[in-house]
Design an enzyme around this catalytic site. Structure first.
Site, PDB file in Angstrom:
ATOM      1  N   CYS A  57       0.854  -1.193   0.000  1.00 54.54           N
ATOM      2  CA  CYS A  57       0.000   0.000   0.000  1.00 54.54           C
ATOM      3  C   CYS A  57       0.892   1.246   0.000  1.00 54.54           C
ATOM      4  O   CYS A  57       1.790   1.366   0.846  1.00 54.54           O
ATOM      5  CB  CYS A  57      -0.884  -0.018   1.237  1.00 54.54           C
ATOM      6  SG  CYS A  57      -1.890   1.472   1.412  1.00 54.54           S
ATOM      7  N   CYS A  60       0.291   3.079   3.637  1.00 57.11           N
ATOM      8  CA  CYS A  60       0.680   2.541   4.948  1.00 57.11           C
ATOM      9  C   CYS A  60       1.722   1.437   4.879  1.00 57.11           C
ATOM     10  O   CYS A  60       2.176   0.949   5.915  1.00 57.11           O
ATOM     11  CB  CYS A  60      -0.552   2.050   5.711  1.00 57.11           C
ATOM     12  SG  CYS A  60      -1.196   0.469   5.104  1.00 57.11           S
ATOM     13  N   CYS A 106      -7.504  -0.885   1.165  1.00 58.68           N
ATOM     14  CA  CYS A 106      -6.491  -1.443   2.059  1.00 58.68           C
ATOM     15  C   CYS A 106      -7.127  -1.782   3.404  1.00 58.68           C
ATOM     16  O   CYS A 106      -7.836  -0.965   3.993  1.00 58.68           O
ATOM     17  CB  CYS A 106      -5.363  -0.435   2.260  1.00 58.68           C
ATOM     18  SG  CYS A 106      -4.136  -0.964   3.471  1.00 58.68           S
ATOM     19  N   CYS A 129      -8.386  -5.354 -10.033  1.00 57.82           N
ATOM     20  CA  CYS A 129      -7.948  -4.331 -10.981  1.00 57.82           C
ATOM     21  C   CYS A 129      -7.547  -3.116 -10.155  1.00 57.82           C
ATOM     22  O   CYS A 129      -8.392  -2.414  -9.593  1.00 57.82           O
ATOM     23  CB  CYS A 129      -9.122  -4.015 -11.911  1.00 57.82           C
ATOM     24  SG  CYS A 129      -8.707  -2.856 -13.208  1.00 57.82           S
TER      25      CYS A 129
HETATM   26 FE    FE Z   1      -2.855   1.016   3.469  1.00 52.30          FE
END
Ligand code: FE
Length: 141
Positions: A57, A60, A106, A129
């Site tokens: 991510c 994070c 996320c 996607c």
């Molecule tokens: Fe994240």
């Protein structure tokens, strides 16, 4: 700037203000990951990226997708048939733009990642996607 944790959301959740995200991210990363934007097809950093490693991510740092589940969907966005772990992502019904789609965010910081569609390859039949702008990449040693 340290990650703030909201006690009501569990120990692993990351929560920051919009100003903090804006400071940390590029304009495009912010528009996609925090404001549910979509990068134009075939323009992102990772749609045609073939190195071996883990996609994380961009907000994070949580591991999200492995290069071993990445495939060429022809869509112009990085596509995967599964996340690295079930809890790495959270899926929501999304009724925006006159369509019913399943949004993928996320699991740690709620960054908008993209959508999942039921037209992927075996073994899952799923196509995650994902916007390159929501991802970073760590190459395997
Ligand atoms: Fe994240």
């Amino acid at each position: 700037m340290s990650d703030q944790q909201n006690p009501s959301e569990g120990a692993n959740k990351v929560s920051k203000t919009d100003a903090q995200w804006q400071e940390q991210l590029t304009e495009e990363q912010y528009a996609v990951s925090r404001c549910s934007g979509t990068e134009r097809a075939f323009t992102g950093k990772y749609w045609n990226h073939k190195e071996v490693g883990i996609y994380t991510c961009v907000c994070c740092g949580q591991p999200l997708f492995s290069s071993t589940s990445k495939y060429d969907s022809g869509s112009g966005w990085p596509s995967y048939w599964e996340p690295v772990a079930k809890e790495a992502v959270i899926e929501h019904q999304d009724h925006s733009h006159g369509m019913v789609r399943t949004e993928v965010v996320c699991g740690r910081c709620d960054a908008h990642l993209g959508h999942v569609f039921p037209d992927g390859p075996p073994p899952t039949g799923l196509r995650y996607c994902i916007n390159s702008a929501s991802l970073a990449f760590t190459k395997d040693d």
